[in-house]
Write an enzyme that holds these catalytic residues in place. Structure first.
Site, PDB file in Angstrom:
ATOM      1  N   ASN A 143     -31.987  54.799 -71.863  1.00 55.09           N
ATOM      2  CA  ASN A 143     -30.942  55.963 -72.403  1.00 55.09           C
ATOM      3  C   ASN A 143     -29.493  54.927 -71.843  1.00 55.09           C
ATOM      4  OD1 ASN A 143     -29.807  59.011 -70.516  1.00 55.09           O
ATOM      5  ND2 ASN A 143     -29.367  58.100 -72.552  1.00 55.09           N
ATOM      6  N   GLY A 144     -28.715  55.107 -72.690  1.00 53.33           N
ATOM      7  CA  GLY A 144     -27.451  54.342 -72.398  1.00 53.33           C
ATOM      8  C   GLY A 144     -27.062  53.317 -73.530  1.00 53.33           C
ATOM      9  N   SER A 196     -24.403  75.888 -74.709  1.00 51.21           N
ATOM     10  CA  SER A 196     -23.855  75.474 -73.603  1.00 51.21           C
ATOM     11  C   SER A 196     -22.215  75.917 -73.407  1.00 51.21           C
ATOM     12  CB  SER A 196     -23.680  73.922 -74.000  1.00 51.21           C
ATOM     13  OG  SER A 196     -23.618  73.743 -75.435  1.00 51.21           O
ATOM     14  N   TYR A 198     -21.767  68.998 -71.355  1.00 50.29           N
ATOM     15  CA  TYR A 198     -22.433  69.290 -72.333  1.00 50.29           C
ATOM     16  C   TYR A 198     -23.883  68.709 -72.444  1.00 50.29           C
ATOM     17  CZ  TYR A 198     -23.907  69.079 -77.379  1.00 50.29           C
ATOM     18  OH  TYR A 198     -24.529  69.157 -78.625  1.00 50.29           O
ATOM     19  N   GLY A 243     -32.191  64.089 -77.569  1.00 51.07           N
ATOM     20  CA  GLY A 243     -32.372  63.503 -78.664  1.00 51.07           C
ATOM     21  C   GLY A 243     -33.361  63.909 -79.520  1.00 51.07           C
ATOM     22  N   CYS A 289     -16.641  56.656 -76.838  1.00 47.72           N
ATOM     23  CA  CYS A 289     -17.602  56.136 -75.495  1.00 47.72           C
ATOM     24  C   CYS A 289     -18.323  55.114 -75.696  1.00 47.72           C
ATOM     25  CB  CYS A 289     -18.281  57.370 -75.179  1.00 47.72           C
ATOM     26  SG  CYS A 289     -19.462  57.180 -74.052  1.00 47.72           S
ATOM     27  N   CYS A 329     -30.067  59.876 -75.102  1.00 43.43           N
ATOM     28  CA  CYS A 329     -31.466  60.041 -75.266  1.00 43.43           C
ATOM     29  C   CYS A 329     -32.064  60.330 -73.779  1.00 43.43           C
ATOM     30  CB  CYS A 329     -32.110  58.563 -75.296  1.00 43.43           C
ATOM     31  SG  CYS A 329     -31.339  57.710 -76.820  1.00 43.43           S
ATOM     32  N   CYS A 353     -21.759  59.997 -65.981  1.00 47.00           N
ATOM     33  CA  CYS A 353     -20.865  60.735 -67.072  1.00 47.00           C
ATOM     34  C   CYS A 353     -20.704  62.071 -66.931  1.00 47.00           C
ATOM     35  CB  CYS A 353     -21.744  60.415 -68.332  1.00 47.00           C
ATOM     36  SG  CYS A 353     -21.248  61.260 -69.823  1.00 47.00           S
TER      37      CYS A 353
END
Ligand code: AMP
Length: 491
Positions: free
Chosen positions: A111-112, A296, A255, A36, A395, A8, A249
């Site tokens: 986010n997470g 990417s 990415y 997102g 993850c 997110c 991360c």
């Protein structure tokens, strides 16, 4: 699970003056759309009055002119772009979450993923709390409001709640008088803030959103830190800083994040370029041209070309008006979308030995289709390079990595020859997991999380809700109760 999902984006603005905070948040969320694409939301605070809208869809679709007009002017706003990683995809789970509690109200954008969500949720439910969503963000909101009852400020409540919440959370929280930006003590997900020339403070997942709204980057929120924006200025609370190892991360660099973003002082573009340079050292091949898979894969392809001395060529044109491949529901649709999204520039690859660089090969579906396109355009050889190492594990911190049986590297026992055969390439190379530290200039294994690449989890691993419910189903005393539990799981 058939689809990979991403995480997110969060955004917030604090101003002393009344202004069009809804539009600023709209532009911020638009810049973070890559994080997102499932749903989005904005909450505007006008002298303590919260007006909000959230729905499924892209920022551009949800926030039409009439919707933005309805949100109106204010002094503060927060917003969220969501791609669910826990909780279902429906509108109920769209964020920010707005709650009214004993001492006022609060809006939360997260986010997470937190790893003890299920335990906390069970405990709260046993105390009588009623949940409206299946998302872990509501658990966070409850934990904060529970503390708020016992404390005199929202920041103190958040500080206390942080001792109980474990896992990945970058939060932007709005109370009637303040905006709070907070990162978990590991710092799994990025968060930064800046200021505009009119004095307004802006918080965002990535610096590209600060740029989009004309804010000057000030700094990243530190792992474990709470930054409070209020009429008293900017205050920092660091009680949780340094209590855990730093674990940003690494997949953010490889990415997720936009290449024009700077995370913790390190350029995402440069990190990808270095990954490409390392690939050229680790997997040298005799080839005529290096091409990157847009978007990417391009930065790493430039790195590969630079290091190897093989010229870089523009191999593809991407249709800009399509979302990321994974939005397409169903495998068939996804495959069609690759073709609709990408076309090969024949002259670049025809008759050539091609090095094809992508950011990651997860299930191998996308790269198989792309290799096919490149071969049909007349390439003599296709050597595939992935700037992310092979995924090995799930993850729990906000990235949806598919289950082991769907990961191509696992399916092929990490044998590069087998993978190459399966995707139709002449050879395949994945970045060596032991060199990941080099892309951000850290010591080996220091300062980042690469658990999905098999290097171990920095926190406890969560028990799935499904497992817990299976325990309940087995322990049910009546058939009715058993059925209730089973039906709950359908949510
Ligand atoms: P595939 O190998 O077909 O599963 O697809 C790999 C491609 O999906 C990569 O090139 C990325 O662009 C993208 N990707 C990688 N990880 C994720 C993720 N967690 N969520 C969404 N897309 C992803």
């Amino acid at each position: 699970m058939s689809e990979l999902r991403e995480e997110c984006g969060v955004f917030g603005i604090y101003s002393q003056e009344t202004q069009d905070v809804a539009s600023t948040t709209y532009y911020g969320l638009f810049a973070l759309q890559h994080r997102g694409q499932e749903s989005c939301g904005i909450v505007v605070n006008d002298e303590g009055l919260f007006r909000y809208d959230k729905d499924g869809g892209l920022v551009n679709d949800v926030f039409t002119k009439p919707v933005l007009k309805k949100l109106g002017m204010g002094q503060m706003a927060i917003g969220h772009d969501r791609y669910s990683t826990t909780g279902n995809n429906d509108r109920d789970n769209a964020q920010p979450i707005v709650v009214k509690h004993h001492k006022g109200k609060m809006a939360v954008a997260h986010n997470g993923n937190i790893v003890n969500s299920f335990e906390l949720r069970t405990q709260l439910e046993l105390e009588g709390c009623i949940f409206h969503t299946t998302s872990d963000t509501e658990v966070i909101a409850y934990m904060i409001t529970k503390e708020r009852i016992k404390t005199h400020s929202i920041e103190k409540a958040l500080n206390n709640a942080m001792s109980k919440i474990e896992g990945a959370y970058s939060l932007v929280i709005m109370s009637p008088q303040k905006i709070l930006a907070c990162r978990d003590p590991y710092g799994f997900r990025p968060l930064c803030y800046g200021q505009r020339s009119d004095g307004a403070y802006v918080v965002a997942s990535e610096t590209c959103a600060l740029d989009a709204v004309g804010a000057e980057y000030i700094r990243d929120v530190e792992p474990g830190e709470i930054v409070v924006f209020s009429k008293n200025g900017v205050k920092s609370i660091k009680d949780h800083c340094g209590t855990k190892p730093h674990k940003i991360c690494i997949f953010e660099y490889l990415y997720f994040a936009r290449p024009d973003s700077i995370i913790e002082g390190k350029s995402v573009h440069r990190a990808r370029e270095i990954a490409g340079e390392l690939l050229a050292e680790q997997f040298p091949v005799d080839a005529d041209i290096v091409v990157g898979v847009p978007d990417s894969g391009i930065d790493a392809a430039i790195g590969y070309a630079h290091k190897s001395g093989i010229p870089y060529g523009m191999g593809f044109i991407k249709n800009k008006y399509i979302g990321r491949t994974f939005i397409a529901p169903g495998q068939k649709n996804r495959e069609d979308k690759v073709r609709i999204k990408l076309n090969v520039i024949k002259g670049t690859v025809e008759g050539k030995r091609v090095v094809l660089v992508d950011d990651s090969i997860v299930r191998g579906t996308t790269i198989t289709r792309i290799i096919d396109l490149v071969r049909k355009a007349g390439a003599k050889e296709v050597h595939v390079m992935s700037s992310a190492p092979a995924f090995t594990d799930a993850c729990y911190y906000g990235v949806d990595v598919d289950t082991k049986e769907h990961l191509i590297a696992c399916q092929c026992d990490y044998d590069m020859k087998k993978i190459a055969e399966k995707v139709g390439a002449d050879s395949v190379g994945y970045l060596d997991v032991n060199s990941l530290n080099e892309i951000i200039g850290n010591e080996p294994g220091e300062g980042f999380c690469s658990a999905c690449f098999g290097t171990g989890y920095p926190t406890q691993v969560p028990t799935g809700q499904k497992d817990r419910f299976e325990e309940k189903i087995n322990g049910a005393e009546t058939e009715d109760e058993e059925e209730d539990y089973e039906l709950y799981l359908r949510d």
